[in-house]
Write a protein that holds these residues in place. Sequence first.
Motif: not given
Length: 733
Positions: A324-327, A435-443, A445-459
């Motif tokens: 789905r992400l590829d699509n 957000f794609y493409p701003e926060d990652g041009l491939n799935k 990176t995008l997943l990794q950066h959203a994951d990073t943001a999630m850690y920020d929310a935890k923090d």
Amino acid sequence: MNFPQSSMTNGRRAALLFVDDDTTVLKALRRLFRHENYTLYLAEGGAEGLTVMQEHVVDLVICDMRMPTMSGAEFLAQALEQWPETVRILLTGYADLQSTIEAVNKGRIYSYCTKPWDDEELKLLVHNALQQKHLREEQERLSAIIRQQNDELKAINEHLEEKVEQRTAELEQANKNLLLHNQAIEAARNGITITDAKQAGNPLVYANPAFKRITGYDLAEVLGRNLSFLQGGDHDQPGLESLRTAIRRQTAGYAVVRNYRKDGSLFWNELAIAPIKNANDEVTHFVGIIDDITEFKTNQAQLEYRASYDDLTGLVNRNLLNDRLDNAISTAQREQKVFCLFFMDLDDFKVINDTMGHSVGDEFLKIIAGRLMNCVRACDSVARYGGDEFVFVCPSIAKTDDAALIAARIITEVSQPLQLNGHTLQGAISIGIGFYPEDGLNKETLLQHADTAMYDAKDKGRNTFSFYTEAFNQRLMQRLTLEEDLRQALRLDQFVVYYQPKFDLHSEQINGVEALLRWNHPEKGLIPPDHFIPLTEDTDLILPIGEWVLHTACLQAKAWQLAGLPAINMAINVSPKQLHGPTFDQTITRVLLQSGLDARFLDLEVTEGAVMLDPDKIAITLTRLKDIGIRISMDDFGTGYSSLSYLKRFPFDNLKIDKAFINDIPLDEGDVTLVLTIIAMAHNFKLKVVAEGVETQAQVDFLARNGCDEIQGYFFSRPLPAAEMEQLLKQTN
Ligand SMILES: Nc1nc2c(ncn2[C@@H]2O[C@@H]3COP(=O)(O)O[C@H]4[C@@H](O)[C@H](n5cnc6c(=O)[nH]c(N)nc65)O[C@@H]4COP(=O)(O)O[C@H]3[C@H]2O)c(=O)[nH]1
């Protein structure tokens, strides 16, 4: 007289041999038969007669009885032996008549003729003898022919019998085979049907028992019908068309079709049909093989489902999320659009799982999954990414405001209290948004950066959301670097333990120290534990580091005792992770054994938060430790749940009032009341009270006056390296 037949033998002239030593007899005989149609041989004695017989075929011999050297009887005996077919006639005188008749009777000669003979009689005798010989030969020839024909007949007969036997055996075998085929068809697991291709509508003429087992129909109900009734009303199936074509073209056909049993239930029929031809190569029937593959189809559907969906929650799994992400990425690229991705992680799910068991944990996850689905549109993908991690791809959200609204809705929804197993639970979730493409041009990176943001929310305190920012990513990277540095610090022995004394207000003596960890960084100098302990907690690094502290501090305590210093308590901080480890009490026993420190000098400081995670289990662990003589202190009292019931439930010896409540005494009335209450309450539970972070004389005085048992703080001493602590111990005690 004319004897034409007897003069010929097998188409040649008969040959007569006259044997007599008397040439006049020989001549007379020649004269007698000269005009007959015979070949004549004359021999003047037995020896010559035998020579003639060897050289020529002789049919009849007339021999004189009385001859010198070889008698007629002797000659004829030899002739009989060598040429038994030759007719032998003896010319004899009356004197020899008796022996001649004997010879005739014994079959050694055919007949005799007495000298002097009667010409006509002799001719007749020869003729008859030859005739008889001829007849005998003819009879033998005929007998031979009959024998041969008999033999041939016998051979033909035997051959025929063999053929009949073989045919009978073949028929028996064919019968057996037929029976076997019939039994096989009847016993077959697959349904087998035969339809009449010659009759209009291709009616059923045979169905085996499996047909009934599969379809539920009795043979009587279906004979004569076209099998299309099995389709129910479900005629619009691609497979059916290929079957119809096969029947029309009178060829074999195959299809997987939906059929319906008598009770209306669906079964998947893997159907193969084939034409049956008669001797004239005309298709007379069709045989159909029905295989009920419903179970296989169901399993296949399940496998396909499992390949794309999470078993537990029914949400999209990682595989399908990737697709789905590829699509989403290719659509966004094509249409120059933006889309957003949420990376979500439940807060403290581990606590639910660990304390209430995995089945409750699973139920909890299912409920949360349902709530997540309620927050998104049916066409959006919510995926279960890991244990308690979820990912939501949202192609319709392109703005941060919209994303924030959805995130807030998810948090509200997830936080609704829920009932499980008699407990009221409240979920919480931390969400990272990219957000794609701003926060990652491939799935990735995008997943990794959203994951990073999630850690920020935890923090930020959990149950909240965060957008991906490069700054936080940097912080995270620093964290990862710090983690690696900490591993190295352990390897390179860069940790040191400082000791802060505890002062007994009754005896006015140092009665213990608290071991406090420091990181002696080669470049940054001494780093306080607050800067790295939380990270070690997150990564499990606390386990080896905590054990190292335990070991070092216990060895130190024992060393001071061995150095003759007064025996004091060694208080060591125990992190929640350590305390919850399955072998914590074993670690403690081992450390005591290795250091030689008596258990009663070890004081383990645990926080309220740590015991709260699984109170039942921790109560058992602490009681076991207490039983071997170890002291247990409740650290930072007042900062957490501060539940009175905990003081009763756990085997605490000491209660440490957190520095936050000590700071403003004796001036702050609230804190004064609180501290006084804690002291009174602790004493009621027979606990000693230790005040932390005591910095001023006024605080000391207040605490001493109000019954506090021990104080710890900069007023008395900062945490000191071991050597300095040793000096202090020597000076004061
Ligand atoms: N401002 C002020 N502070 C005072 C005063 N007296 C003591 N302190 C500080 O208060 C902290 C007391 O330790 P804690 O509450 O157990 O809090 C500890 C403890 O939770 C954790 N920690 C330290 N060492 C270890 C360890 O070996 N294992 C674990 N698990 N945690 C440790 O790090 C926390 C901080 O340790 P430290 O930085 O050493 O900070 C120590 C100590 O230096 C005072 O009068 N004024």
